[in-house]
Each structure stands twice: as C-alpha cells, then as structure tokens.
Design an enzyme around this catalytic site. Structure first.
Site, PDB file in Angstrom:
ATOM      1  N   LYS A   1     -60.870 -15.389 -87.219  1.00 10.07           N
ATOM      2  CA  LYS A   1     -61.518 -15.937 -88.431  1.00 10.07           C
ATOM      3  C   LYS A   1     -61.522 -14.784 -89.054  1.00 10.07           C
ATOM      4  O   LYS A   1     -60.600 -14.568 -90.417  1.00 10.07           O
ATOM      5  CB  LYS A   1     -62.544 -16.182 -88.629  1.00 10.07           C
ATOM      6  N   ASN A   2     -61.190 -13.419 -88.230  1.00 12.42           N
ATOM      7  CA  ASN A   2     -61.227 -12.303 -88.901  1.00 12.42           C
ATOM      8  C   ASN A   2     -59.167 -11.880 -89.794  1.00 12.42           C
ATOM      9  O   ASN A   2     -59.672 -11.089 -89.997  1.00 12.42           O
ATOM     10  CB  ASN A   2     -61.377 -10.898 -88.441  1.00 12.42           C
TER      11      ASN A   2
ATOM     12  N   ARG B   1     -67.987 -12.057 -98.039  1.00 12.77           N
ATOM     13  CA  ARG B   1     -67.179 -10.897 -98.673  1.00 12.77           C
ATOM     14  C   ARG B   1     -65.413 -11.178 -98.504  1.00 12.77           C
ATOM     15  O   ARG B   1     -64.870  -9.748 -98.701  1.00 12.77           O
ATOM     16  CB  ARG B   1     -67.812  -9.594 -97.645  1.00 12.77           C
TER      17      ARG B   1
ATOM     18  N   CYS C   1     -72.744 -11.866 -94.911  1.00 13.41           N
ATOM     19  CA  CYS C   1     -73.666 -12.017 -94.423  1.00 13.41           C
ATOM     20  C   CYS C   1     -74.282 -10.728 -94.629  1.00 13.41           C
ATOM     21  O   CYS C   1     -74.050  -9.381 -95.354  1.00 13.41           O
ATOM     22  CB  CYS C   1     -73.293 -11.593 -92.792  1.00 13.41           C
TER      23      CYS C   1
ATOM     24  N   ARG D   1     -71.222  -2.737 -97.323  1.00 13.94           N
ATOM     25  CA  ARG D   1     -70.308  -2.813 -96.908  1.00 13.94           C
ATOM     26  C   ARG D   1     -69.328  -2.849 -98.404  1.00 13.94           C
ATOM     27  O   ARG D   1     -69.314  -3.763 -98.822  1.00 13.94           O
ATOM     28  CB  ARG D   1     -69.857  -3.860 -95.880  1.00 13.94           C
TER      29      ARG D   1
ATOM     30  N   ASP E   1     -66.017   0.314-102.279  1.00 10.37           N
ATOM     31  CA  ASP E   1     -64.888   1.585-103.014  1.00 10.37           C
ATOM     32  C   ASP E   1     -64.125   2.358-102.776  1.00 10.37           C
ATOM     33  O   ASP E   1     -63.273   2.826-103.073  1.00 10.37           O
ATOM     34  CB  ASP E   1     -66.156   2.634-103.541  1.00 10.37           C
TER      35      ASP E   1
ATOM     36  N   ASP F   1     -69.346  -6.237 -83.441  1.00  8.64           N
ATOM     37  CA  ASP F   1     -69.741  -8.743 -83.732  1.00  8.64           C
ATOM     38  C   ASP F   1     -70.494  -8.695 -82.258  1.00  8.64           C
ATOM     39  O   ASP F   1     -69.855 -10.297 -82.135  1.00  8.64           O
ATOM     40  CB  ASP F   1     -68.077  -8.110 -84.372  1.00  8.64           C
TER      41      ASP F   1
ATOM     42  N   ARG G   1     -69.507 -20.493 -89.881  1.00  5.81           N
ATOM     43  CA  ARG G   1     -69.048 -19.666 -91.123  1.00  5.81           C
ATOM     44  C   ARG G   1     -68.087 -18.832 -89.994  1.00  5.81           C
ATOM     45  O   ARG G   1     -66.666 -18.318 -90.122  1.00  5.81           O
ATOM     46  CB  ARG G   1     -68.906 -18.655 -91.857  1.00  5.81           C
TER      47      ARG G   1
END
Length: 426
Positions: free
Chosen positions: A22-23, A92, A116, A121, A124, A312, A404
């Site tokens: 997923k990431n 996110r 989440c 997080r 910036d 994770d 998710r």
C-alpha cells in the site's frame, strides 16, 4: 461499523500470498499524473486507501481505472487541479498529488490531509521543498494552494532545481519532492532523504518513465529535471509490513507460515528480530518461511527510519512480546502517539507499562479474549494477532482501519486456519 469475531487458540499453519505494498502503491498512483502518455501499474492491492486515491485522481478529470490488481491512467483528459477535503480527510497520502499536479500543470489545490491518529505528521517539509523550487504556496481555509513561477510570457512555468535538506527524515516529503523535481528546470540536490523501499520503488518507476535520478536508496539524491515524462508499465513492490505481520502471527501462536511473492531483502531488520526471538527463518528468492517452536524470547526494539526497525511493525512485535519469556523494552522514535493499542492489549491480560516513548513488556503465559477497539491500521493487526492466540472469542470493533492496509485479510487468515467472522455494522 464492521467488527471481527475471532475464536482464539489457533496454531496457524500454511501459506499466504503477499499483496503489493500500500505504501508503495499510493505514491506510484500519484506519479502517474506526471506522464504525458498512458501508464499501467500492476500488483496494486484492493484497499480502501487505494480506492480513495483513484477516486481523487479521477476527480481531476484524469481517466484512471482499476481492474483487479491493474490500474491504467491517461492524463490527457485532466480538467481540474483540485483535491477536495471530502476525499483527502480520510487518507494522509493524498498530499502526494500536490507535487505531481504542480510540476506537470503549474498549479494545485489540495486539502490538508487526515488519516490515522497516531501522532503529528506535518506536511511542512513537503511545502518547504516545493517553495525552494520556486513555488508560491499559501494555506487558506484548510487547503494548500500552490503555483509554479511564471515564465517570460506570463504563463505558469516550470519549477526550478534547487539544493534542499530535509529537517527530518520524511517518506512522504521525499516522495513528493522527487516527483516534483523530475519535471523541474535544472538539477535538484536533496539531502537527508528517506531510504524506505517504497521511496526506492517510486524512484525506479520515475526512471522508467524517463526521469534522471542518482543516489536511489541513499540519503543524498540528485534529480536532473527533464522536459517530459512518458508512460510505462510497472509493478508495485511486495508489502513488507503485511509480510512481517503474517510471519509474526506464526511466532505468536507457535505455528509456521510461508509468505509467498515477497522479498526478504526489504525487511532484514524485522527478520533479524524474529531470529532473536527464537524463530527459525528460511528465505528463498520470492518467499519467507517462519517457524516457531515454544514461546518466543523477549527482545528489545527501537524504531527508526529505514534500514532500521520500522515503526509500522512495532505494534505487531509488541504483541508477540506480550507472550514472550522475559521482559522486552520497546522505544518508539517515529510517532509520539503510537501506543494506543496498549490499553486494548492490557484488557486481554498483557503486562505493559508505558513511560513516554518507552514501553516495558513483561511476558505472560497467555492472553485471554476480551472486547477491544482498533485505533489505527497497524494496531488493528496487532489485536487480530492477540485474538488468534488468546483463549476464547474476541470481538474487535472499528476494523475499518485494517481495511485500509490489509487486502483480503479474512480470506488470508482463514487460509492459515484462523476462525474469523466479519459482522457487518449499521
């Protein structure tokens, strides 16, 4: 809301096919925006977050479709550069469309993201890097509005190459910046880059699209901007966190699991901890087998950016530590609010004491079933693991979190011998 009913006491055994990460899939989907010709992406998992990002990209007018594990994308039909709060608030990673839209079309308007609730997080670093490339950025009414500099004719031009050092290691910030830099005018030098496999996967796809990137997989990357990127065919890297989760379940229950279609090279720090805990780990070219005889041994864990132990996997390994012999110490260095699973594990009989970023886990002989609530994605899997090992039937509420990040989770668990039922909510 849906919930799981899991009957514990199972010693898991069998094979599980690992999905695409997923990431990795999310930034690769965002990178499709950069291509002037169609892109085909394979091994894309069927997950809520993936569906959300596909819907968000389609909302700009881009033609994007998901069929099975394949996504095709054609940017020639784009008619909007706007990512609404209604979609971004749930995930996110939606902020990852900011860099590609800005670099390709000279403008973007993206809602500040949600996701989440595991700690701050901030985005910036994303914004500072884009500003260093000449973008004008304002934040109004919860939206990031970004514009590329004007060219000599008064039209939106290209971003400019720059030298930028991230104040902190940020996966999303690195991904957004290298996507934007790929189409910038001139050369961009980036320092303190994230080195996660998912960042490497993104850079590799960008190179296949025609980008010029050096230093892939290191903390210092150089991107020479090109005039355009073309489409390509690419496959998402296997999910190292899903892999680690199912293998940890074997340790949790004294069982044996073979994860297939995965890569051991992506998760050396995790496999090392498995071995320290007494697991027998065997690896092949595209599979990993973990076998556990008896109780695991206590271990100390400190989460840090890749290639160190990943945040994770912290909740899953803490859960194994709950039934390990001895006392484990876990230090969470990435997110300040990632121990929300602790009270739920304590309800099941775990002996955990938390002081700031440190959790001390005294192993117990067994866990017992109890009603629990999932608080975030990885905490959801940790509670599933605890429930499979516990005596009795455990009810886990708010399992939308697990949807998710874990594809076909019930089917894969049943394939390992777990008794699990999804109860539909209202």
């Amino acid at each position: 809301m849906d919930k799981f009913l899991i009957t514990g006491g199972t010693q898991v055994k069998g094979e599980v096919v690992i999905s695409g990460a997923k990431n990795a899939a999310l930034p690769l989907l965002a990178a499709m925006i950069l291509a002037e010709t169609p892109v085909t992406l394979h091994n894309v998992p069927t997950l809520k977050d993936v569906n959300t990002l596909v819907k968000l990209i389609a909302g700009t007018g881009i033609t994007i479709e998901k069929n099975g594990d394949t996504v095709t994308c054609d940017t020639s039909t784009i008619n909007s550069y706007y990512a609404p709060y209604e979609l971004v608030k749930t995930m996110r990673a939606s902020i990852l469309v900011l860099g590609p839209l800005l670099a390709r079309f000279g403008q973007a308007e993206v809602s500040l993201p949600g996701g989440c609730a595991i700690g701050s997080r901030p985005v910036d670093q994303h914004l500072k890097a884009l500003e260093a490339m000449g973008a004008t950025i304002t934040v109004e009414n919860g939206y990031v509005k970004a514009k590329a500099p004007l060219d000599k004719d008064g039209n939106r031009g290209r971003l400019k190459g720059c030298h930028f050092t991230f104040d902190m290691v940020t996966v999303g910030g690195t991904e957004n910046t290298i996507m934007a830099a790929a189409l910038a005018e001139g050369t961009t030098h980036l320092e303190n880059c994230a080195r996660e496999p998912e960042v490497v996967d993104l850079a590799n796809m960008l190179v296949k699209m025609g980008a010029k990137i050096e230093g892939i997989g290191t903390a210092y990357m150089t991107i020479e901007g090109v005039d355009k990127l073309n489409g390509c065919e690419y496959s998402v890297v296997p999910d190292r966190i899903e892999t680690g989760s199912y293998l940890a379940l074997a340790m949790m229950t004294g069982g044996e699991v073979t994860a297939k279609k995965t890569e051991a090279s992506l998760m050396q720090s995790v496999l090392k901890k498995f071995e320290e805990m007494g697991a027998q780990v065997t690896v092949g070219s595209d599979w990993i087998n973990v076998k556990m005889a008896g109780r695991p041994k206590a271990v100390d864990i400190r989460t840090l950016p890749h290639p160190a132990f990943p945040t994770d996997m912290q909740a899953q390994l803490m859960t194994v530590c709950c039934i390990a012999e001895g006392t484990s110490t876990i230090i969470e260095n990435i997110f300040e609010n990632r121990y929300m699973h602790v009270p739920e594990l304590q309800r099941m009989g775990a002996n955990i004491k938390v002081d700031g970023h440190t959790a001390v886990v005294q192993g117990v002989d067994k866990l017992n079933a109890a009603p629990v609530i999932a608080t975030d994605l990885r905490a959801s899997m940790s509670l599933v693991m605890a429930a499979v090992a516990a005596q009795g039937e455990t009810c886990i509420e708010r399992i939308y979190h697990i949807d998710r990040g874990y594809e076909y989770v019930e089917d894969k668990l049943r394939g390992l011998g777990v008794t699990i039922e999804r109860v539909k909510g209202e």
